[in-house]
Design a protein around this motif. Structure first.
Motif, mmCIF file in Angstrom:
data_model
loop_
_atom_site.group_PDB
_atom_site.id
_atom_site.type_symbol
_atom_site.label_atom_id
_atom_site.label_comp_id
_atom_site.label_asym_id
_atom_site.label_seq_id
_atom_site.Cartn_x
_atom_site.Cartn_y
_atom_site.Cartn_z
ATOM 1 N N VAL A 183 1.215 -1.061 0.440
ATOM 2 C CA VAL A 183 0.299 -0.346 -0.132
ATOM 3 C C VAL A 183 0.757 1.324 0.141
ATOM 4 C CG1 VAL A 183 -1.965 1.068 1.089
ATOM 5 C CG2 VAL A 183 -2.222 -1.472 1.223
ATOM 6 N N ASN A 185 0.954 6.299 -0.721
ATOM 7 C CA ASN A 185 0.052 7.122 -0.493
ATOM 8 C C ASN A 185 -0.489 7.279 0.472
ATOM 9 O OD1 ASN A 185 -0.087 9.287 -1.500
ATOM 10 N ND2 ASN A 185 -1.702 8.756 -3.251
ATOM 11 N N ILE A 186 -0.517 6.644 1.850
ATOM 12 C CA ILE A 186 -1.789 6.555 3.092
ATOM 13 C C ILE A 186 -0.250 6.353 4.060
ATOM 14 C CG2 ILE A 186 -2.081 4.245 2.765
ATOM 15 C CD1 ILE A 186 -5.603 5.206 3.748
ATOM 16 N N ARG A 216 5.821 4.486 1.919
ATOM 17 C CA ARG A 216 4.119 2.928 1.528
ATOM 18 C C ARG A 216 4.099 1.703 2.856
ATOM 19 N NH1 ARG A 216 8.656 -0.886 0.154
ATOM 20 N NH2 ARG A 216 10.236 -0.569 -0.061
ATOM 21 N N VAL A 246 -9.495 -0.408 0.502
ATOM 22 C CA VAL A 246 -7.916 0.614 -0.242
ATOM 23 C C VAL A 246 -7.150 -0.485 -1.330
ATOM 24 C CG1 VAL A 246 -6.961 1.707 2.676
ATOM 25 C CG2 VAL A 246 -6.504 -0.924 1.674
ATOM 26 N N ASN A 249 -5.030 1.995 -2.615
ATOM 27 C CA ASN A 249 -3.434 2.844 -2.634
ATOM 28 C C ASN A 249 -2.917 1.255 -2.917
ATOM 29 O OD1 ASN A 249 -5.687 4.164 -0.639
ATOM 30 N ND2 ASN A 249 -4.097 5.342 -0.840
#
Length: 415
Positions: A183, A185-186, A216, A246, A249
């Motif tokens: 994942v 961008n969060i 990441r 999600v 992401n």
């Protein structure tokens, strides 16, 4: 349950990094064994004995690496004799293996080498074709101690060819399934909040771990139990829920470094790539070229750190550099167009930013980075990121984000 003990003063003074225990834990986990603790200790008899006694309060199996060399500071073998109340005896098979291994490497076998053939009488010897020190397997009631050389190649050979197979014969480990989702961008906190309800509904056989890295996060789902099909069903159901929450992401489902994942993907497209770097300073090219086979698609990189080179090499308009600054959408897009034109490639990436720790402003603080991606038919996409104030992290995040985003844009048909 298994505990790992690594022995060596060099580990505790930072002279050598303990990669053995990490590798062992990963391989044991794949085989279904649970590692509950990893301990590093000095080459001291009392500390080795104390570590073993403490380990057996928690685990039934203890795996040891290190301290089996021919020199005086390697005392593991003698200490294990004391711990198991046994004595050293000569082992002809070990001696023959040692002679074979050393043939052509040394002029003659000295007394220190000969001492490698002395092994504890009560242990089971596992022969080591990769070195001079044998692997020693001890059993006492239900407790098992396996002592291996600290040389990584010797330890890995022993674990793969002898120890893990032998442990699997001895113990019924059940089944274990790992699934890793990547994942980006969060933030970790935002991700945990979004997944809170989903995580609470996971079956008790399934556990979730967050493994963050700059920019990441690896999400690792682990299922343990006796019914393999049931575990697979649990994992499949959990993944469906995860993608629903999600999915935008998620950039991969293989536990691989970003550069390797990018190489595996881009290498199958039949397309070519060039890059123009400013703030990443060549690190993006380093990531790409660290993967074998990149020459099939990667044509080269232009590190244009100064404004003069951006204009002279990539054709960036001097007026735009003066008006907008090097860290701007206009400039980074021209850099990408210039790199694609010069190299004659299908795609190009360009980076320009303020890596820090100085050089920032209220309008463009440290960590401000523009990345542009140029593609066929004059397509261009650019984005601005705010990565933070750590120079090293900014360079890494810029480079990895550039690769991840290009994969995502191409998969979505946007570039």
């Amino acid at each position: 349950m298994i505990e790992i003990i690594t022995i060596g003063d060099e580990l505790l003074i930072g002279q050598v990094v303990d990669t053995n225990s990490a590798w062992m834990a990963a391989e044991l986990n794949k085989a279904g064994f649970e590692v509950i603790r990893i301990t590093s200790i000095r080459d001291r008899k009392d500390e080795i004995i104390q570590a073993l006694e403490n380990a057996f309060q928690r685990a039934d199996i203890v795996l040891i690496t290190g301290g089996l060399g021919p020199t005086r500071d390697d005392i593991t073998k003698q200490t294990l004799c004391e711990f198991f109340n046994t004595r050293l005896v000569f082992n002809q098979a070990v001696y023959d293996d040692m002679k074979t291994f050393l043939k052509g490497r040394v002029c003659k076998i000295n007394k220190l080498n000969e001492g490698q053939a002395m092994v504890p009488e009560s242990c089971e010897v596992i022969r080591n074709p990769m070195g001079t020190a044998p692997v020693m397997w001890f059993e006492k009631k239900k407790e098992v101690v396996v002592s291996m050389p600290g040389v990584p190649s010797e330890m890995k050979y022993a674990m793969t060819h002898s120890i893990i197979p032998k442990l699997k014969e001895k113990l019924d480990t059940g089944y274990i399934i790992h699934e890793t989702i990547l994942v980006y961008n969060i933030t970790e906190a935002d991700l945990a909040e979004r997944l809170s309800e989903w995580e609470n509904q996971l079956p008790e056989e399934v556990k979730l771990a967050y493994l963050p890295a700059p920019g990441r996060i690896r999400l690792r789902l682990t299922a343990r139990g006796r019914d393999n099909q049931l575990l697979e069903n649990y994992i499949d159901e959990a993944l469906r829920g995860l993608y629903d929450i999600v999915g935008d992401n998620i950039y991969g489902d293989e536990d691989l470094p970003v550069a390797e994942m990018f190489g595996n993907y881009f290498g199958t497209t039949g397309k070519s790539l060039a890059i123009a770097e400013s703030c990443s300073g060549g690190y993006l090219a380093h990531l790409i070229t660290s993967i074998p086979g990149c020459s099939n698609y990667f044509k080269g990189s232009m590190v244009t750190y100064s404004n003069e080179l951006k204009a002279a090499v990539l054709g960036v308009r001097p007026d735009d550099l003066e008006k907008y600054g090097a860290v701007s959408q206009s400039v980074v897009e021209q850099m990408a167009m210039g790199a694609r034109k010069i190299a004659g490639t299908d795609y190009a990436i360009a980076t320009s930013g303020i890596a820090g720790p100085g050089g920032g402003s209220d309008e463009k603080p440290v960590g401000t980075v523009w990345i542009a991606w140029a593609g066929p038919d004059q397509k261009m996409i650019s984005k601005c990121f705010r990565f933070g104030n750590n120079r090293e992290r900014n360079i890494i995040r810029t480079s990895e984000t550039a690769l991840i985003e290009l994969m995502q844009l191409m998969r979505a048909g946007m570039l």
